[in-house]
Motif scaffolding. Structure first.
Motif, PDB file in Angstrom:
ATOM      1  N   ASP A  68       0.805  -1.212   0.000  1.00 54.02           N
ATOM      2  CA  ASP A  68       0.000   0.000   0.000  1.00 54.02           C
ATOM      3  C   ASP A  68       0.842   1.267   0.000  1.00 54.02           C
ATOM      4  N   PHE A  69       2.063   1.201   0.587  1.00 53.16           N
ATOM      5  CA  PHE A  69       2.792   2.431   0.815  1.00 53.16           C
ATOM      6  C   PHE A  69       4.180   2.499   0.168  1.00 53.16           C
ATOM      7  N   GLU A  70       4.628   1.469  -0.544  1.00 53.94           N
ATOM      8  CA  GLU A  70       5.936   1.568  -1.164  1.00 53.94           C
ATOM      9  C   GLU A  70       5.876   2.523  -2.354  1.00 53.94           C
ATOM     10  N   LEU A  71       7.038   2.772  -2.966  1.00 52.74           N
ATOM     11  CA  LEU A  71       7.143   3.824  -3.964  1.00 52.74           C
ATOM     12  C   LEU A  71       6.123   3.687  -5.080  1.00 52.74           C
ATOM     13  N   PHE A  72       6.006   2.524  -5.680  1.00 51.14           N
ATOM     14  CA  PHE A  72       5.103   2.357  -6.813  1.00 51.14           C
ATOM     15  C   PHE A  72       3.965   1.384  -6.527  1.00 51.14           C
ATOM     16  N   GLY A  73       3.936   0.820  -5.342  1.00 48.51           N
ATOM     17  CA  GLY A  73       2.933  -0.179  -5.055  1.00 48.51           C
ATOM     18  C   GLY A  73       3.244  -1.480  -5.779  1.00 48.51           C
ATOM     19  N   ARG A  74       2.415  -2.469  -5.630  1.00 48.21           N
ATOM     20  CA  ARG A  74       2.659  -3.776  -6.230  1.00 48.21           C
ATOM     21  C   ARG A  74       2.130  -3.836  -7.648  1.00 48.21           C
ATOM     22  N   ILE A  75       1.671  -2.701  -8.190  1.00 53.45           N
ATOM     23  CA  ILE A  75       1.124  -2.682  -9.552  1.00 53.45           C
ATOM     24  C   ILE A  75       1.952  -1.733 -10.422  1.00 53.45           C
ATOM     25  N   GLY A  76       3.237  -1.596 -10.130  1.00 52.34           N
ATOM     26  CA  GLY A  76       4.107  -0.736 -10.931  1.00 52.34           C
ATOM     27  C   GLY A  76       3.924   0.728 -10.608  1.00 52.34           C
ATOM     28  N   THR A  77       3.934   1.558 -11.633  1.00 52.29           N
ATOM     29  CA  THR A  77       3.912   3.012 -11.429  1.00 52.29           C
ATOM     30  C   THR A  77       2.504   3.575 -11.266  1.00 52.29           C
ATOM     31  N   GLU A  78       1.501   2.751 -11.316  1.00 55.08           N
ATOM     32  CA  GLU A  78       0.140   3.270 -11.349  1.00 55.08           C
ATOM     33  C   GLU A  78      -0.223   4.053 -10.104  1.00 55.08           C
ATOM     34  N   GLY A  79       0.296   3.667  -8.941  1.00 56.52           N
ATOM     35  CA  GLY A  79      -0.066   4.376  -7.718  1.00 56.52           C
ATOM     36  C   GLY A  79       0.329   5.831  -7.756  1.00 56.52           C
ATOM     37  N   VAL A  80       1.586   6.129  -8.082  1.00 61.03           N
ATOM     38  CA  VAL A  80       2.050   7.509  -8.161  1.00 61.03           C
ATOM     39  C   VAL A  80       1.360   8.226  -9.300  1.00 61.03           C
ATOM     40  N   ALA A  81       1.236   7.580 -10.438  1.00 57.43           N
ATOM     41  CA  ALA A  81       0.607   8.201 -11.602  1.00 57.43           C
ATOM     42  C   ALA A  81      -0.842   8.573 -11.334  1.00 57.43           C
ATOM     43  N   GLU A  82      -1.473   7.882 -10.395  1.00 60.31           N
ATOM     44  CA  GLU A  82      -2.867   8.178 -10.057  1.00 60.31           C
ATOM     45  C   GLU A  82      -2.990   9.227  -8.965  1.00 60.31           C
ATOM     46  N   GLY A  83      -1.867   9.817  -8.577  1.00 61.15           N
ATOM     47  CA  GLY A  83      -1.916  10.917  -7.625  1.00 61.15           C
ATOM     48  C   GLY A  83      -1.434  10.591  -6.234  1.00 61.15           C
ATOM     49  N   GLN A  84      -0.937   9.387  -6.005  1.00 62.99           N
ATOM     50  CA  GLN A  84      -0.447   9.013  -4.679  1.00 62.99           C
ATOM     51  C   GLN A  84       1.034   9.415  -4.544  1.00 62.99           C
ATOM     52  N   TYR A  85       1.278  10.709  -4.610  1.00 64.56           N
ATOM     53  CA  TYR A  85       2.653  11.214  -4.626  1.00 64.56           C
ATOM     54  C   TYR A  85       3.367  11.035  -3.297  1.00 64.56           C
ATOM     55  N   TYR A  86       2.614  10.786  -2.247  1.00 65.92           N
ATOM     56  CA  TYR A  86       3.240  10.553  -0.943  1.00 65.92           C
ATOM     57  C   TYR A  86       4.194   9.367  -0.988  1.00 65.92           C
ATOM     58  N   ARG A  87       4.006   8.459  -1.963  1.00 63.75           N
ATOM     59  CA  ARG A  87       4.863   7.288  -2.046  1.00 63.75           C
ATOM     60  C   ARG A  87       6.316   7.666  -2.350  1.00 63.75           C
ATOM     61  N   LEU A  88       6.529   8.810  -2.996  1.00 65.32           N
ATOM     62  CA  LEU A  88       7.892   9.267  -3.242  1.00 65.32           C
ATOM     63  C   LEU A  88       8.628   9.514  -1.931  1.00 65.32           C
ATOM     64  N   LEU A  89       7.877   9.863  -0.891  1.00 68.58           N
ATOM     65  CA  LEU A  89       8.456  10.110   0.433  1.00 68.58           C
ATOM     66  C   LEU A  89       8.455   8.858   1.297  1.00 68.58           C
ATOM     67  N   THR A  90       7.329   8.166   1.351  1.00 65.88           N
ATOM     68  CA  THR A  90       7.235   7.010   2.248  1.00 65.88           C
ATOM     69  C   THR A  90       8.183   5.888   1.837  1.00 65.88           C
ATOM     70  N   ALA A  91       8.513   5.816   0.543  1.00 69.26           N
ATOM     71  CA  ALA A  91       9.435   4.767   0.092  1.00 69.26           C
ATOM     72  C   ALA A  91      10.797   4.887   0.748  1.00 69.26           C
ATOM     73  N   MET A  92      11.160   6.109   1.185  1.00 69.01           N
ATOM     74  CA  MET A  92      12.457   6.338   1.810  1.00 69.01           C
ATOM     75  C   MET A  92      12.563   5.660   3.169  1.00 69.01           C
ATOM     76  N   PHE A  93      11.450   5.251   3.749  1.00 65.74           N
ATOM     77  CA  PHE A  93      11.458   4.660   5.086  1.00 65.74           C
ATOM     78  C   PHE A  93      11.014   3.197   5.066  1.00 65.74           C
ATOM     79  N   LEU A  94      10.943   2.610   3.875  1.00 62.08           N
ATOM     80  CA  LEU A  94      10.505   1.223   3.754  1.00 62.08           C
ATOM     81  C   LEU A  94      11.636   0.351   3.235  1.00 62.08           C
ATOM     82  N   HIS A  95      11.696  -0.882   3.715  1.00 58.75           N
ATOM     83  CA  HIS A  95      12.693  -1.856   3.278  1.00 58.75           C
ATOM     84  C   HIS A  95      12.034  -3.207   3.103  1.00 58.75           C
TER      85      HIS A  95
END
Length: 293
Positions: free
Chosen positions: A112-139
């Protein structure tokens, strides 16, 4: 696809120890008393740097803390803190806390919260820009070495850099580098690709450290060797090289502004550079989103 950074190195050449911190080598001396001083103890002067004791002694007869314009400052103009590694400790703590949540919740949280989600780039492309930030804290919760290498690198590189820059500048550098790495990954990764990790921000710290070492006239060979090793792993280890390169370039540019800005326009140049890098990050994000429709 993993996003990792590794290790650190120390200068092998013998240098004098800071007179206030006997465990820190330095090649810089106070221009008044000529005692060796480390980046934490450097106070910018009209010519070179002075130690905190000389700065305080410049106004005899005045008790208490020195005036605001003569307080001990880092080489970048930040205030010398009692705990020069505080933000580094907090960043490591946040990363570890989020990692424990990932382990407890599983891939549902990460998906739900990684950079692009499990469906590729669609999450960010659909406006979930917070993933650009939250990805920095996920491993990757299935790869413990991912977060281990990143957090060790953050401690080894981030702590000394925080002491040299000061807290506000260090934090700005960290987030600017991390967001730049996320944006470049978003721009260049395949639609089915995915990336997460703190390595974009950490590579930014590597870049800024190289600039700082050059500024202090230290031996560049250890940090260059370290960067080369990390870049070899980046391009030959199935790692998200886009985040590493984006963070590294942003770190070099921002770090140069931090340590080379003239004193009279220091804040304008330092934070103005951060704003320009963030603006470029925004432009990259908008362009990529338009490409994806």
């Amino acid at each position: 696809m993993e996003d990792q950074a590794t290790g650190s190195a120390r200068d092998a050449h013998s240098l004098p120890m800071c007179y206030r911190h006997q465990d820190r080598e330095t090649g810089v001396r106070c221009t008044r008393c000529e005692r060796p001083i480390c980046p934490e103890c450097m106070v910018s002067a009209s010519v070179g740097f002075q130690c905190p004791d000389c700065v305080r002694g410049a106004t005899p007869g005045v008790s208490g803390p020195p005036p605001a314009d003569t307080r001990p400052r880092t080489i970048a103009g930040g205030t010398v803190a009692a705990d020069p590694r505080l933000l580094t400790k907090i960043l490591i703590g946040v990363n570890l806390a989020v990692f424990l949540v990932q382990i407890a919740v599983g891939w549902t949280f990460t998906g739900d919260f990684e950079l692009f989600g499990r469906i590729g780039t669609e999450g960010v492309a659909e406006g979930q820009y917070y993933r650009l930030l939250t990805a920095m804290f996920l491993h990757d919760p299935q790869n413990y070495m991912h977060i281990v290498f990143n957090m060790l690198s953050l401690w080894w590189i981030g702590g000394p850099l925080e002491a040299a820059l000061g807290r506000a500048r260090y934090l700005a550098l960290y987030f600017v580098s991390g967001l730049a790495g996320s944006a470049l990954t978003y721009l260049l990764v395949a639609p089915t690709g995915a990336s997460l990790g703190a390595s974009g921000a950490i590579f930014g710290l590597f870049g800024a450290t190289a600039v700082l070492i050059r500024r202090l006239n230290y031996d560049m060979r250890p940090i260059i060797a370290l960067l080369v090793i990390n870049l070899i792993f980046t391009f030959h280890g199935g790692i998200a090289w886009q985040a590493h390169i984006g963070g590294l370039v942003a770190g070099v540019v921002t770090g140069y502004a931090m340590v080379h800005a003239p004193r009279e326009r220091r804040n304008l140049i330092q934070y103005g550079t951060c704003a320009l890098v963030l603006l470029l990050t925004l432009v990259i994000t908008v362009v990529r989103t338009a490409q994806l429709g």
